[in-house]
Design a protein around this motif. Structure first.
Motif: not given
Length: 314
Positions: A74-92
């Protein structure tokens, strides 16, 4: 010294990303175009502002979800990171798929949010592709920096216009496993008892297979009992189905079964049985039509229906 985003050893968050995209699917073509346009400051600023993301976040195709308890496909469409830290995902989604987002939410840490970008504002996402479309159309003069921006933006506008605004998409019909309520219903229980659980596959972990039944659904209030069909686009064919929690069970036309089910002994026996219990039009309706019975009638005759279905299993 390389910045963290160019030096994987300095950025443990970035271990992999998804690159084996199936571009035959419209949704994936939208995702790739949207991802490319995030290089445009105007597009990025609008989407980040609508999702309330910090401007220095980075978005890229997400790898498979991995937690301490599982490591699956399973994978959402996009991964969000800030300064190398995972902060969320985006599902489109071209339409909407709240169940998919909820599934991802259950498979990530509590503090990791799944942002949703659905087709239309009414679909209930954090943002919609239609809103992105309207913003880009209204602001393209100020957003476009050159000819390359123009054509990338034009492609995204065309994709959203065709698949979302004009509705040329079947993304709302994504199939999933049947719900617990459907699994516990009289009909599905009878199937498991009569056919045997080892002969029944589900959408979550399996694909249609000759000699097996295959169960899936579009919504929580329904189910589809399917069998392997080599010449079907999905690889399977529905023998009976229920939708929207209605007290009605639907069956395919005889002419359609002849086309997709290779065992013609089953087709004739199944059709004749359905005629005898009320589907008198099954041999008269067109391939695109279906016939139906009240769920109580089907429950009473489920043993006979299962005896027919066994011709496809054993």
């Amino acid at each position: 010294m390389l910045p963290y985003f160019l030096n994987p050893s300095e950025n443990p968050c970035v271990k992999e990303f998804h690159y084996k995209e199936d571009t035959s699917k419209p949704e994936n073509r939208v995702n790739l175009t949207l991802f490319h346009l995030l290089m445009n400051d105007g597009v990025k600023e609008y989407i980040f502002r609508k999702l309330e993301l910090d401007g220095d976040c980075v978005v890229y195709p997400a790898p498979n979800l991995v937690t301490e308890e599982f490591d699956i496909g399973d994978r959402p469409d996009f991964k969000i990171e800030k300064d190398g830290r995972l902060v969320g995902y985006i599902e489109v989604e071209l339409g909407k798929d709240i169940a998919q987002v909820n599934k991802y939410n259950q498979k990530t840490a509590d503090h990791i949010r799944i942002y949703s970008i659905f087709g239309k504002p009414s679909d209930g996402g954090d943002l919609s592709l239609e809103e992105i479309y309207n913003y880009l159309k209204e602001n393209q003069v100020t957003i476009i920096r050159g000819a390359q921006d123009y054509w990338s933006l034009k492609l995204l506008l065309k994709l959203i216009e065709y698949y979302v605004i004009e509705g040329n998409s079947k993304s709302n019909n994504k199939r999933a496993c049947i719900s617990v309520a459907m699994r516990d219903s009289i009909l599905i229980n009878a199937l498991y008892e009569g056919i045997g659980s080892s002969n029944i596959l589900d959408q979550e972990s399996d694909k249609p297979e000759k000699g097996k039944l295959f169960l899936n659904t579009v919504g929580e209030g329904g189910f589809s009992v399917r069998v392997f069909a080599r010449n079907s686009g999905s690889g399977s064919f529905s023998l009976m189905w229920r939708s929207g929690g209605r007290e009605t069970i639907y069956f395919p036309a005889h002419i359609k079964m002849v086309k997709y089910v290779s065992n013609q002994q089953f087709v004739e026996r199944y059709a004749n049985l359905l005629i005898s219990i009320g589907c008198t039009d099954i041999k008269e309706i067109t391939e695109r039509q279906s016939t139906s019975l009240n769920i109580k009638t089907v429950e009473v005759n489920m043993d006979k229906l299962i005896d027919c279905i066994k011709l496809l299993i054993y």
